[in-house]
Design a protein around this motif. Sequence first.
Motif, short mmCIF file in Angstrom:
data_model
loop_
_atom_site.label_atom_id
_atom_site.label_comp_id
_atom_site.label_asym_id
_atom_site.label_seq_id
_atom_site.Cartn_x
_atom_site.Cartn_y
_atom_site.Cartn_z
N THR A 1 0.84 -1.21 0.00
CA THR A 1 0.00 0.00 0.00
C THR A 1 0.88 1.27 0.00
OG1 THR A 1 -0.30 -0.31 2.40
CG2 THR A 1 -2.11 -0.98 0.99
N THR A 2 2.09 1.15 0.54
CA THR A 2 3.01 2.30 0.54
C THR A 2 3.63 2.53 -0.84
OG1 THR A 2 3.52 2.06 2.88
CG2 THR A 2 5.13 3.23 1.55
N ILE A 3 4.25 1.47 -1.41
CA ILE A 3 4.95 1.64 -2.69
C ILE A 3 4.00 1.86 -3.86
CG2 ILE A 3 7.00 0.32 -1.98
CD1 ILE A 3 5.92 -1.93 -3.93
N SER A 4 2.69 1.53 -3.66
CA SER A 4 1.72 1.68 -4.76
C SER A 4 1.69 3.10 -5.31
CB SER A 4 0.32 1.27 -4.29
OG SER A 4 -0.17 2.20 -3.35
N PHE A 5 2.04 4.09 -4.47
CA PHE A 5 1.98 5.48 -4.92
C PHE A 5 3.16 5.87 -5.83
CE2 PHE A 5 -1.07 5.46 -1.53
CZ PHE A 5 -2.09 6.25 -2.05
N ILE A 6 4.20 5.03 -5.87
CA ILE A 6 5.36 5.34 -6.72
C ILE A 6 4.96 5.44 -8.20
CG2 ILE A 6 7.65 4.55 -7.50
CD1 ILE A 6 8.11 3.44 -4.67
N PRO A 7 4.22 4.43 -8.77
CA PRO A 7 3.83 4.57 -10.19
C PRO A 7 2.95 5.79 -10.47
CG PRO A 7 2.89 2.56 -9.20
CD PRO A 7 3.88 3.09 -8.25
N GLN A 8 2.12 6.19 -9.46
CA GLN A 8 1.29 7.39 -9.67
C GLN A 8 2.16 8.64 -9.71
OE1 GLN A 8 -2.44 7.70 -10.02
NE2 GLN A 8 -1.41 9.43 -10.94
N VAL A 9 3.15 8.70 -8.80
CA VAL A 9 4.08 9.84 -8.79
C VAL A 9 4.83 9.91 -10.12
CG1 VAL A 9 6.23 10.73 -7.78
CG2 VAL A 9 4.40 9.95 -6.28
N THR B 1 2.44 10.96 -13.06
CA THR B 1 2.06 12.38 -12.98
C THR B 1 3.26 13.28 -13.25
OG1 THR B 1 0.45 11.72 -11.30
CG2 THR B 1 0.84 14.06 -11.54
N TRP B 2 4.42 12.88 -12.74
CA TRP B 2 5.66 13.63 -12.95
C TRP B 2 5.97 13.71 -14.45
CZ3 TRP B 2 8.40 15.90 -8.99
CH2 TRP B 2 9.62 16.46 -9.35
N LYS B 3 5.76 12.59 -15.14
CA LYS B 3 6.09 12.50 -16.56
C LYS B 3 5.10 13.26 -17.46
CE LYS B 3 7.02 9.04 -20.17
NZ LYS B 3 6.91 7.60 -20.50
N THR C 1 -10.28 8.39 -16.81
CA THR C 1 -9.32 7.80 -15.88
C THR C 1 -7.88 7.85 -16.41
OG1 THR C 1 -9.80 5.65 -16.86
CG2 THR C 1 -10.97 6.19 -14.83
N LYS C 2 -7.68 8.57 -17.50
CA LYS C 2 -6.38 8.65 -18.16
C LYS C 2 -5.22 8.99 -17.21
CE LYS C 2 -5.97 12.37 -20.64
NZ LYS C 2 -4.96 13.15 -19.90
N ASP C 3 -5.45 9.95 -16.30
CA ASP C 3 -4.37 10.44 -15.43
C ASP C 3 -4.13 9.56 -14.21
OD1 ASP C 3 -4.48 12.50 -17.23
OD2 ASP C 3 -5.67 13.79 -15.93
N ILE C 4 -5.00 8.57 -14.01
CA ILE C 4 -4.87 7.67 -12.86
C ILE C 4 -3.97 6.50 -13.23
CG2 ILE C 4 -6.16 6.01 -11.43
CD1 ILE C 4 -8.54 7.98 -11.59
N SER C 5 -3.03 6.17 -12.34
CA SER C 5 -2.10 5.07 -12.60
C SER C 5 -2.76 3.71 -12.34
CB SER C 5 -0.86 5.21 -11.72
OG SER C 5 -0.12 4.01 -11.72
N PHE C 6 -2.84 2.89 -13.41
CA PHE C 6 -3.41 1.54 -13.29
C PHE C 6 -2.58 0.72 -12.30
CE2 PHE C 6 -3.21 -2.90 -14.98
CZ PHE C 6 -4.51 -3.27 -14.67
N LEU C 7 -1.26 0.81 -12.44
CA LEU C 7 -0.34 0.04 -11.59
C LEU C 7 -0.53 0.41 -10.11
CD1 LEU C 7 1.81 -2.10 -12.00
CD2 LEU C 7 3.53 -0.31 -12.14
N MET C 8 -0.74 1.69 -9.84
CA MET C 8 -0.98 2.12 -8.46
C MET C 8 -2.17 1.37 -7.87
SD MET C 8 -2.46 5.68 -6.84
CE MET C 8 -3.56 5.40 -5.43
N TYR C 9 -3.28 1.33 -8.64
CA TYR C 9 -4.49 0.70 -8.12
C TYR C 9 -4.38 -0.82 -8.01
CZ TYR C 9 -7.07 4.90 -7.25
OH TYR C 9 -7.47 6.09 -6.70
N VAL C 10 -3.60 -1.44 -8.91
CA VAL C 10 -3.39 -2.90 -8.83
C VAL C 10 -2.59 -3.23 -7.56
CG1 VAL C 10 -2.17 -4.86 -9.86
CG2 VAL C 10 -3.53 -3.35 -11.30
N ILE C 11 -1.51 -2.47 -7.34
CA ILE C 11 -0.67 -2.72 -6.16
C ILE C 11 -1.42 -2.37 -4.88
CG2 ILE C 11 1.51 -2.16 -4.99
CD1 ILE C 11 2.69 -1.46 -7.76
#
Lengths: 91, 91
Positions: free
Chosen positions: A22-30, A33-35, B39-49
Amino acid sequence: MTISPKVVETTTLLGLVAGSLTTISFIPQVMKTWKYKETKDISFLMYVIFFTGVLLWFLYGLIIKNTPVIVANGVSLILVFIVLVLKIRYG
Amino acid sequence: MTISPKVVETTTLLGLVAGSLTTISFIPQVMKTWKYKETKDISFLMYVIFFTGVLLWFLYGLIIKNTPVIVANGVSLILVFIVLVLKIRYG
């Protein structure tokens, strides 16, 4: 029923894996969004409430002196804060 | 140092508020995504993890028989699952 130390160990491991995920899950979102610098579809309110919750979890961890709670929520706090700042910046 | 029951009570309350906030935070994201179908800006990987992590937290709660952990993560599981399904649907 007696619970063997082996079961306790496996249970603790399960909690640690859960907390890490649940902690590392935010890395792909960061990273995303950064990109792409696009945050339109992300809920601002979600991140404000989540950030507040994680901050309280962090304080809770400090009070009960529980290292996994402190570390997991400390890292989450940073990642969620970055998403929140990017959301404020890109709208 | 002796910790008074009053302090223990306040600490438990802090944990409960923290858990409630991180759980309910997903409601505005579900509502936003449900309404705008974007949902384009939402990270799929974030939600899976995140979903996997919350599922493990839920199992952890069942094993240690901790009702707040079960309830908070059970509700999160549903909300996060909805966002994940919407993300798969709308891309």
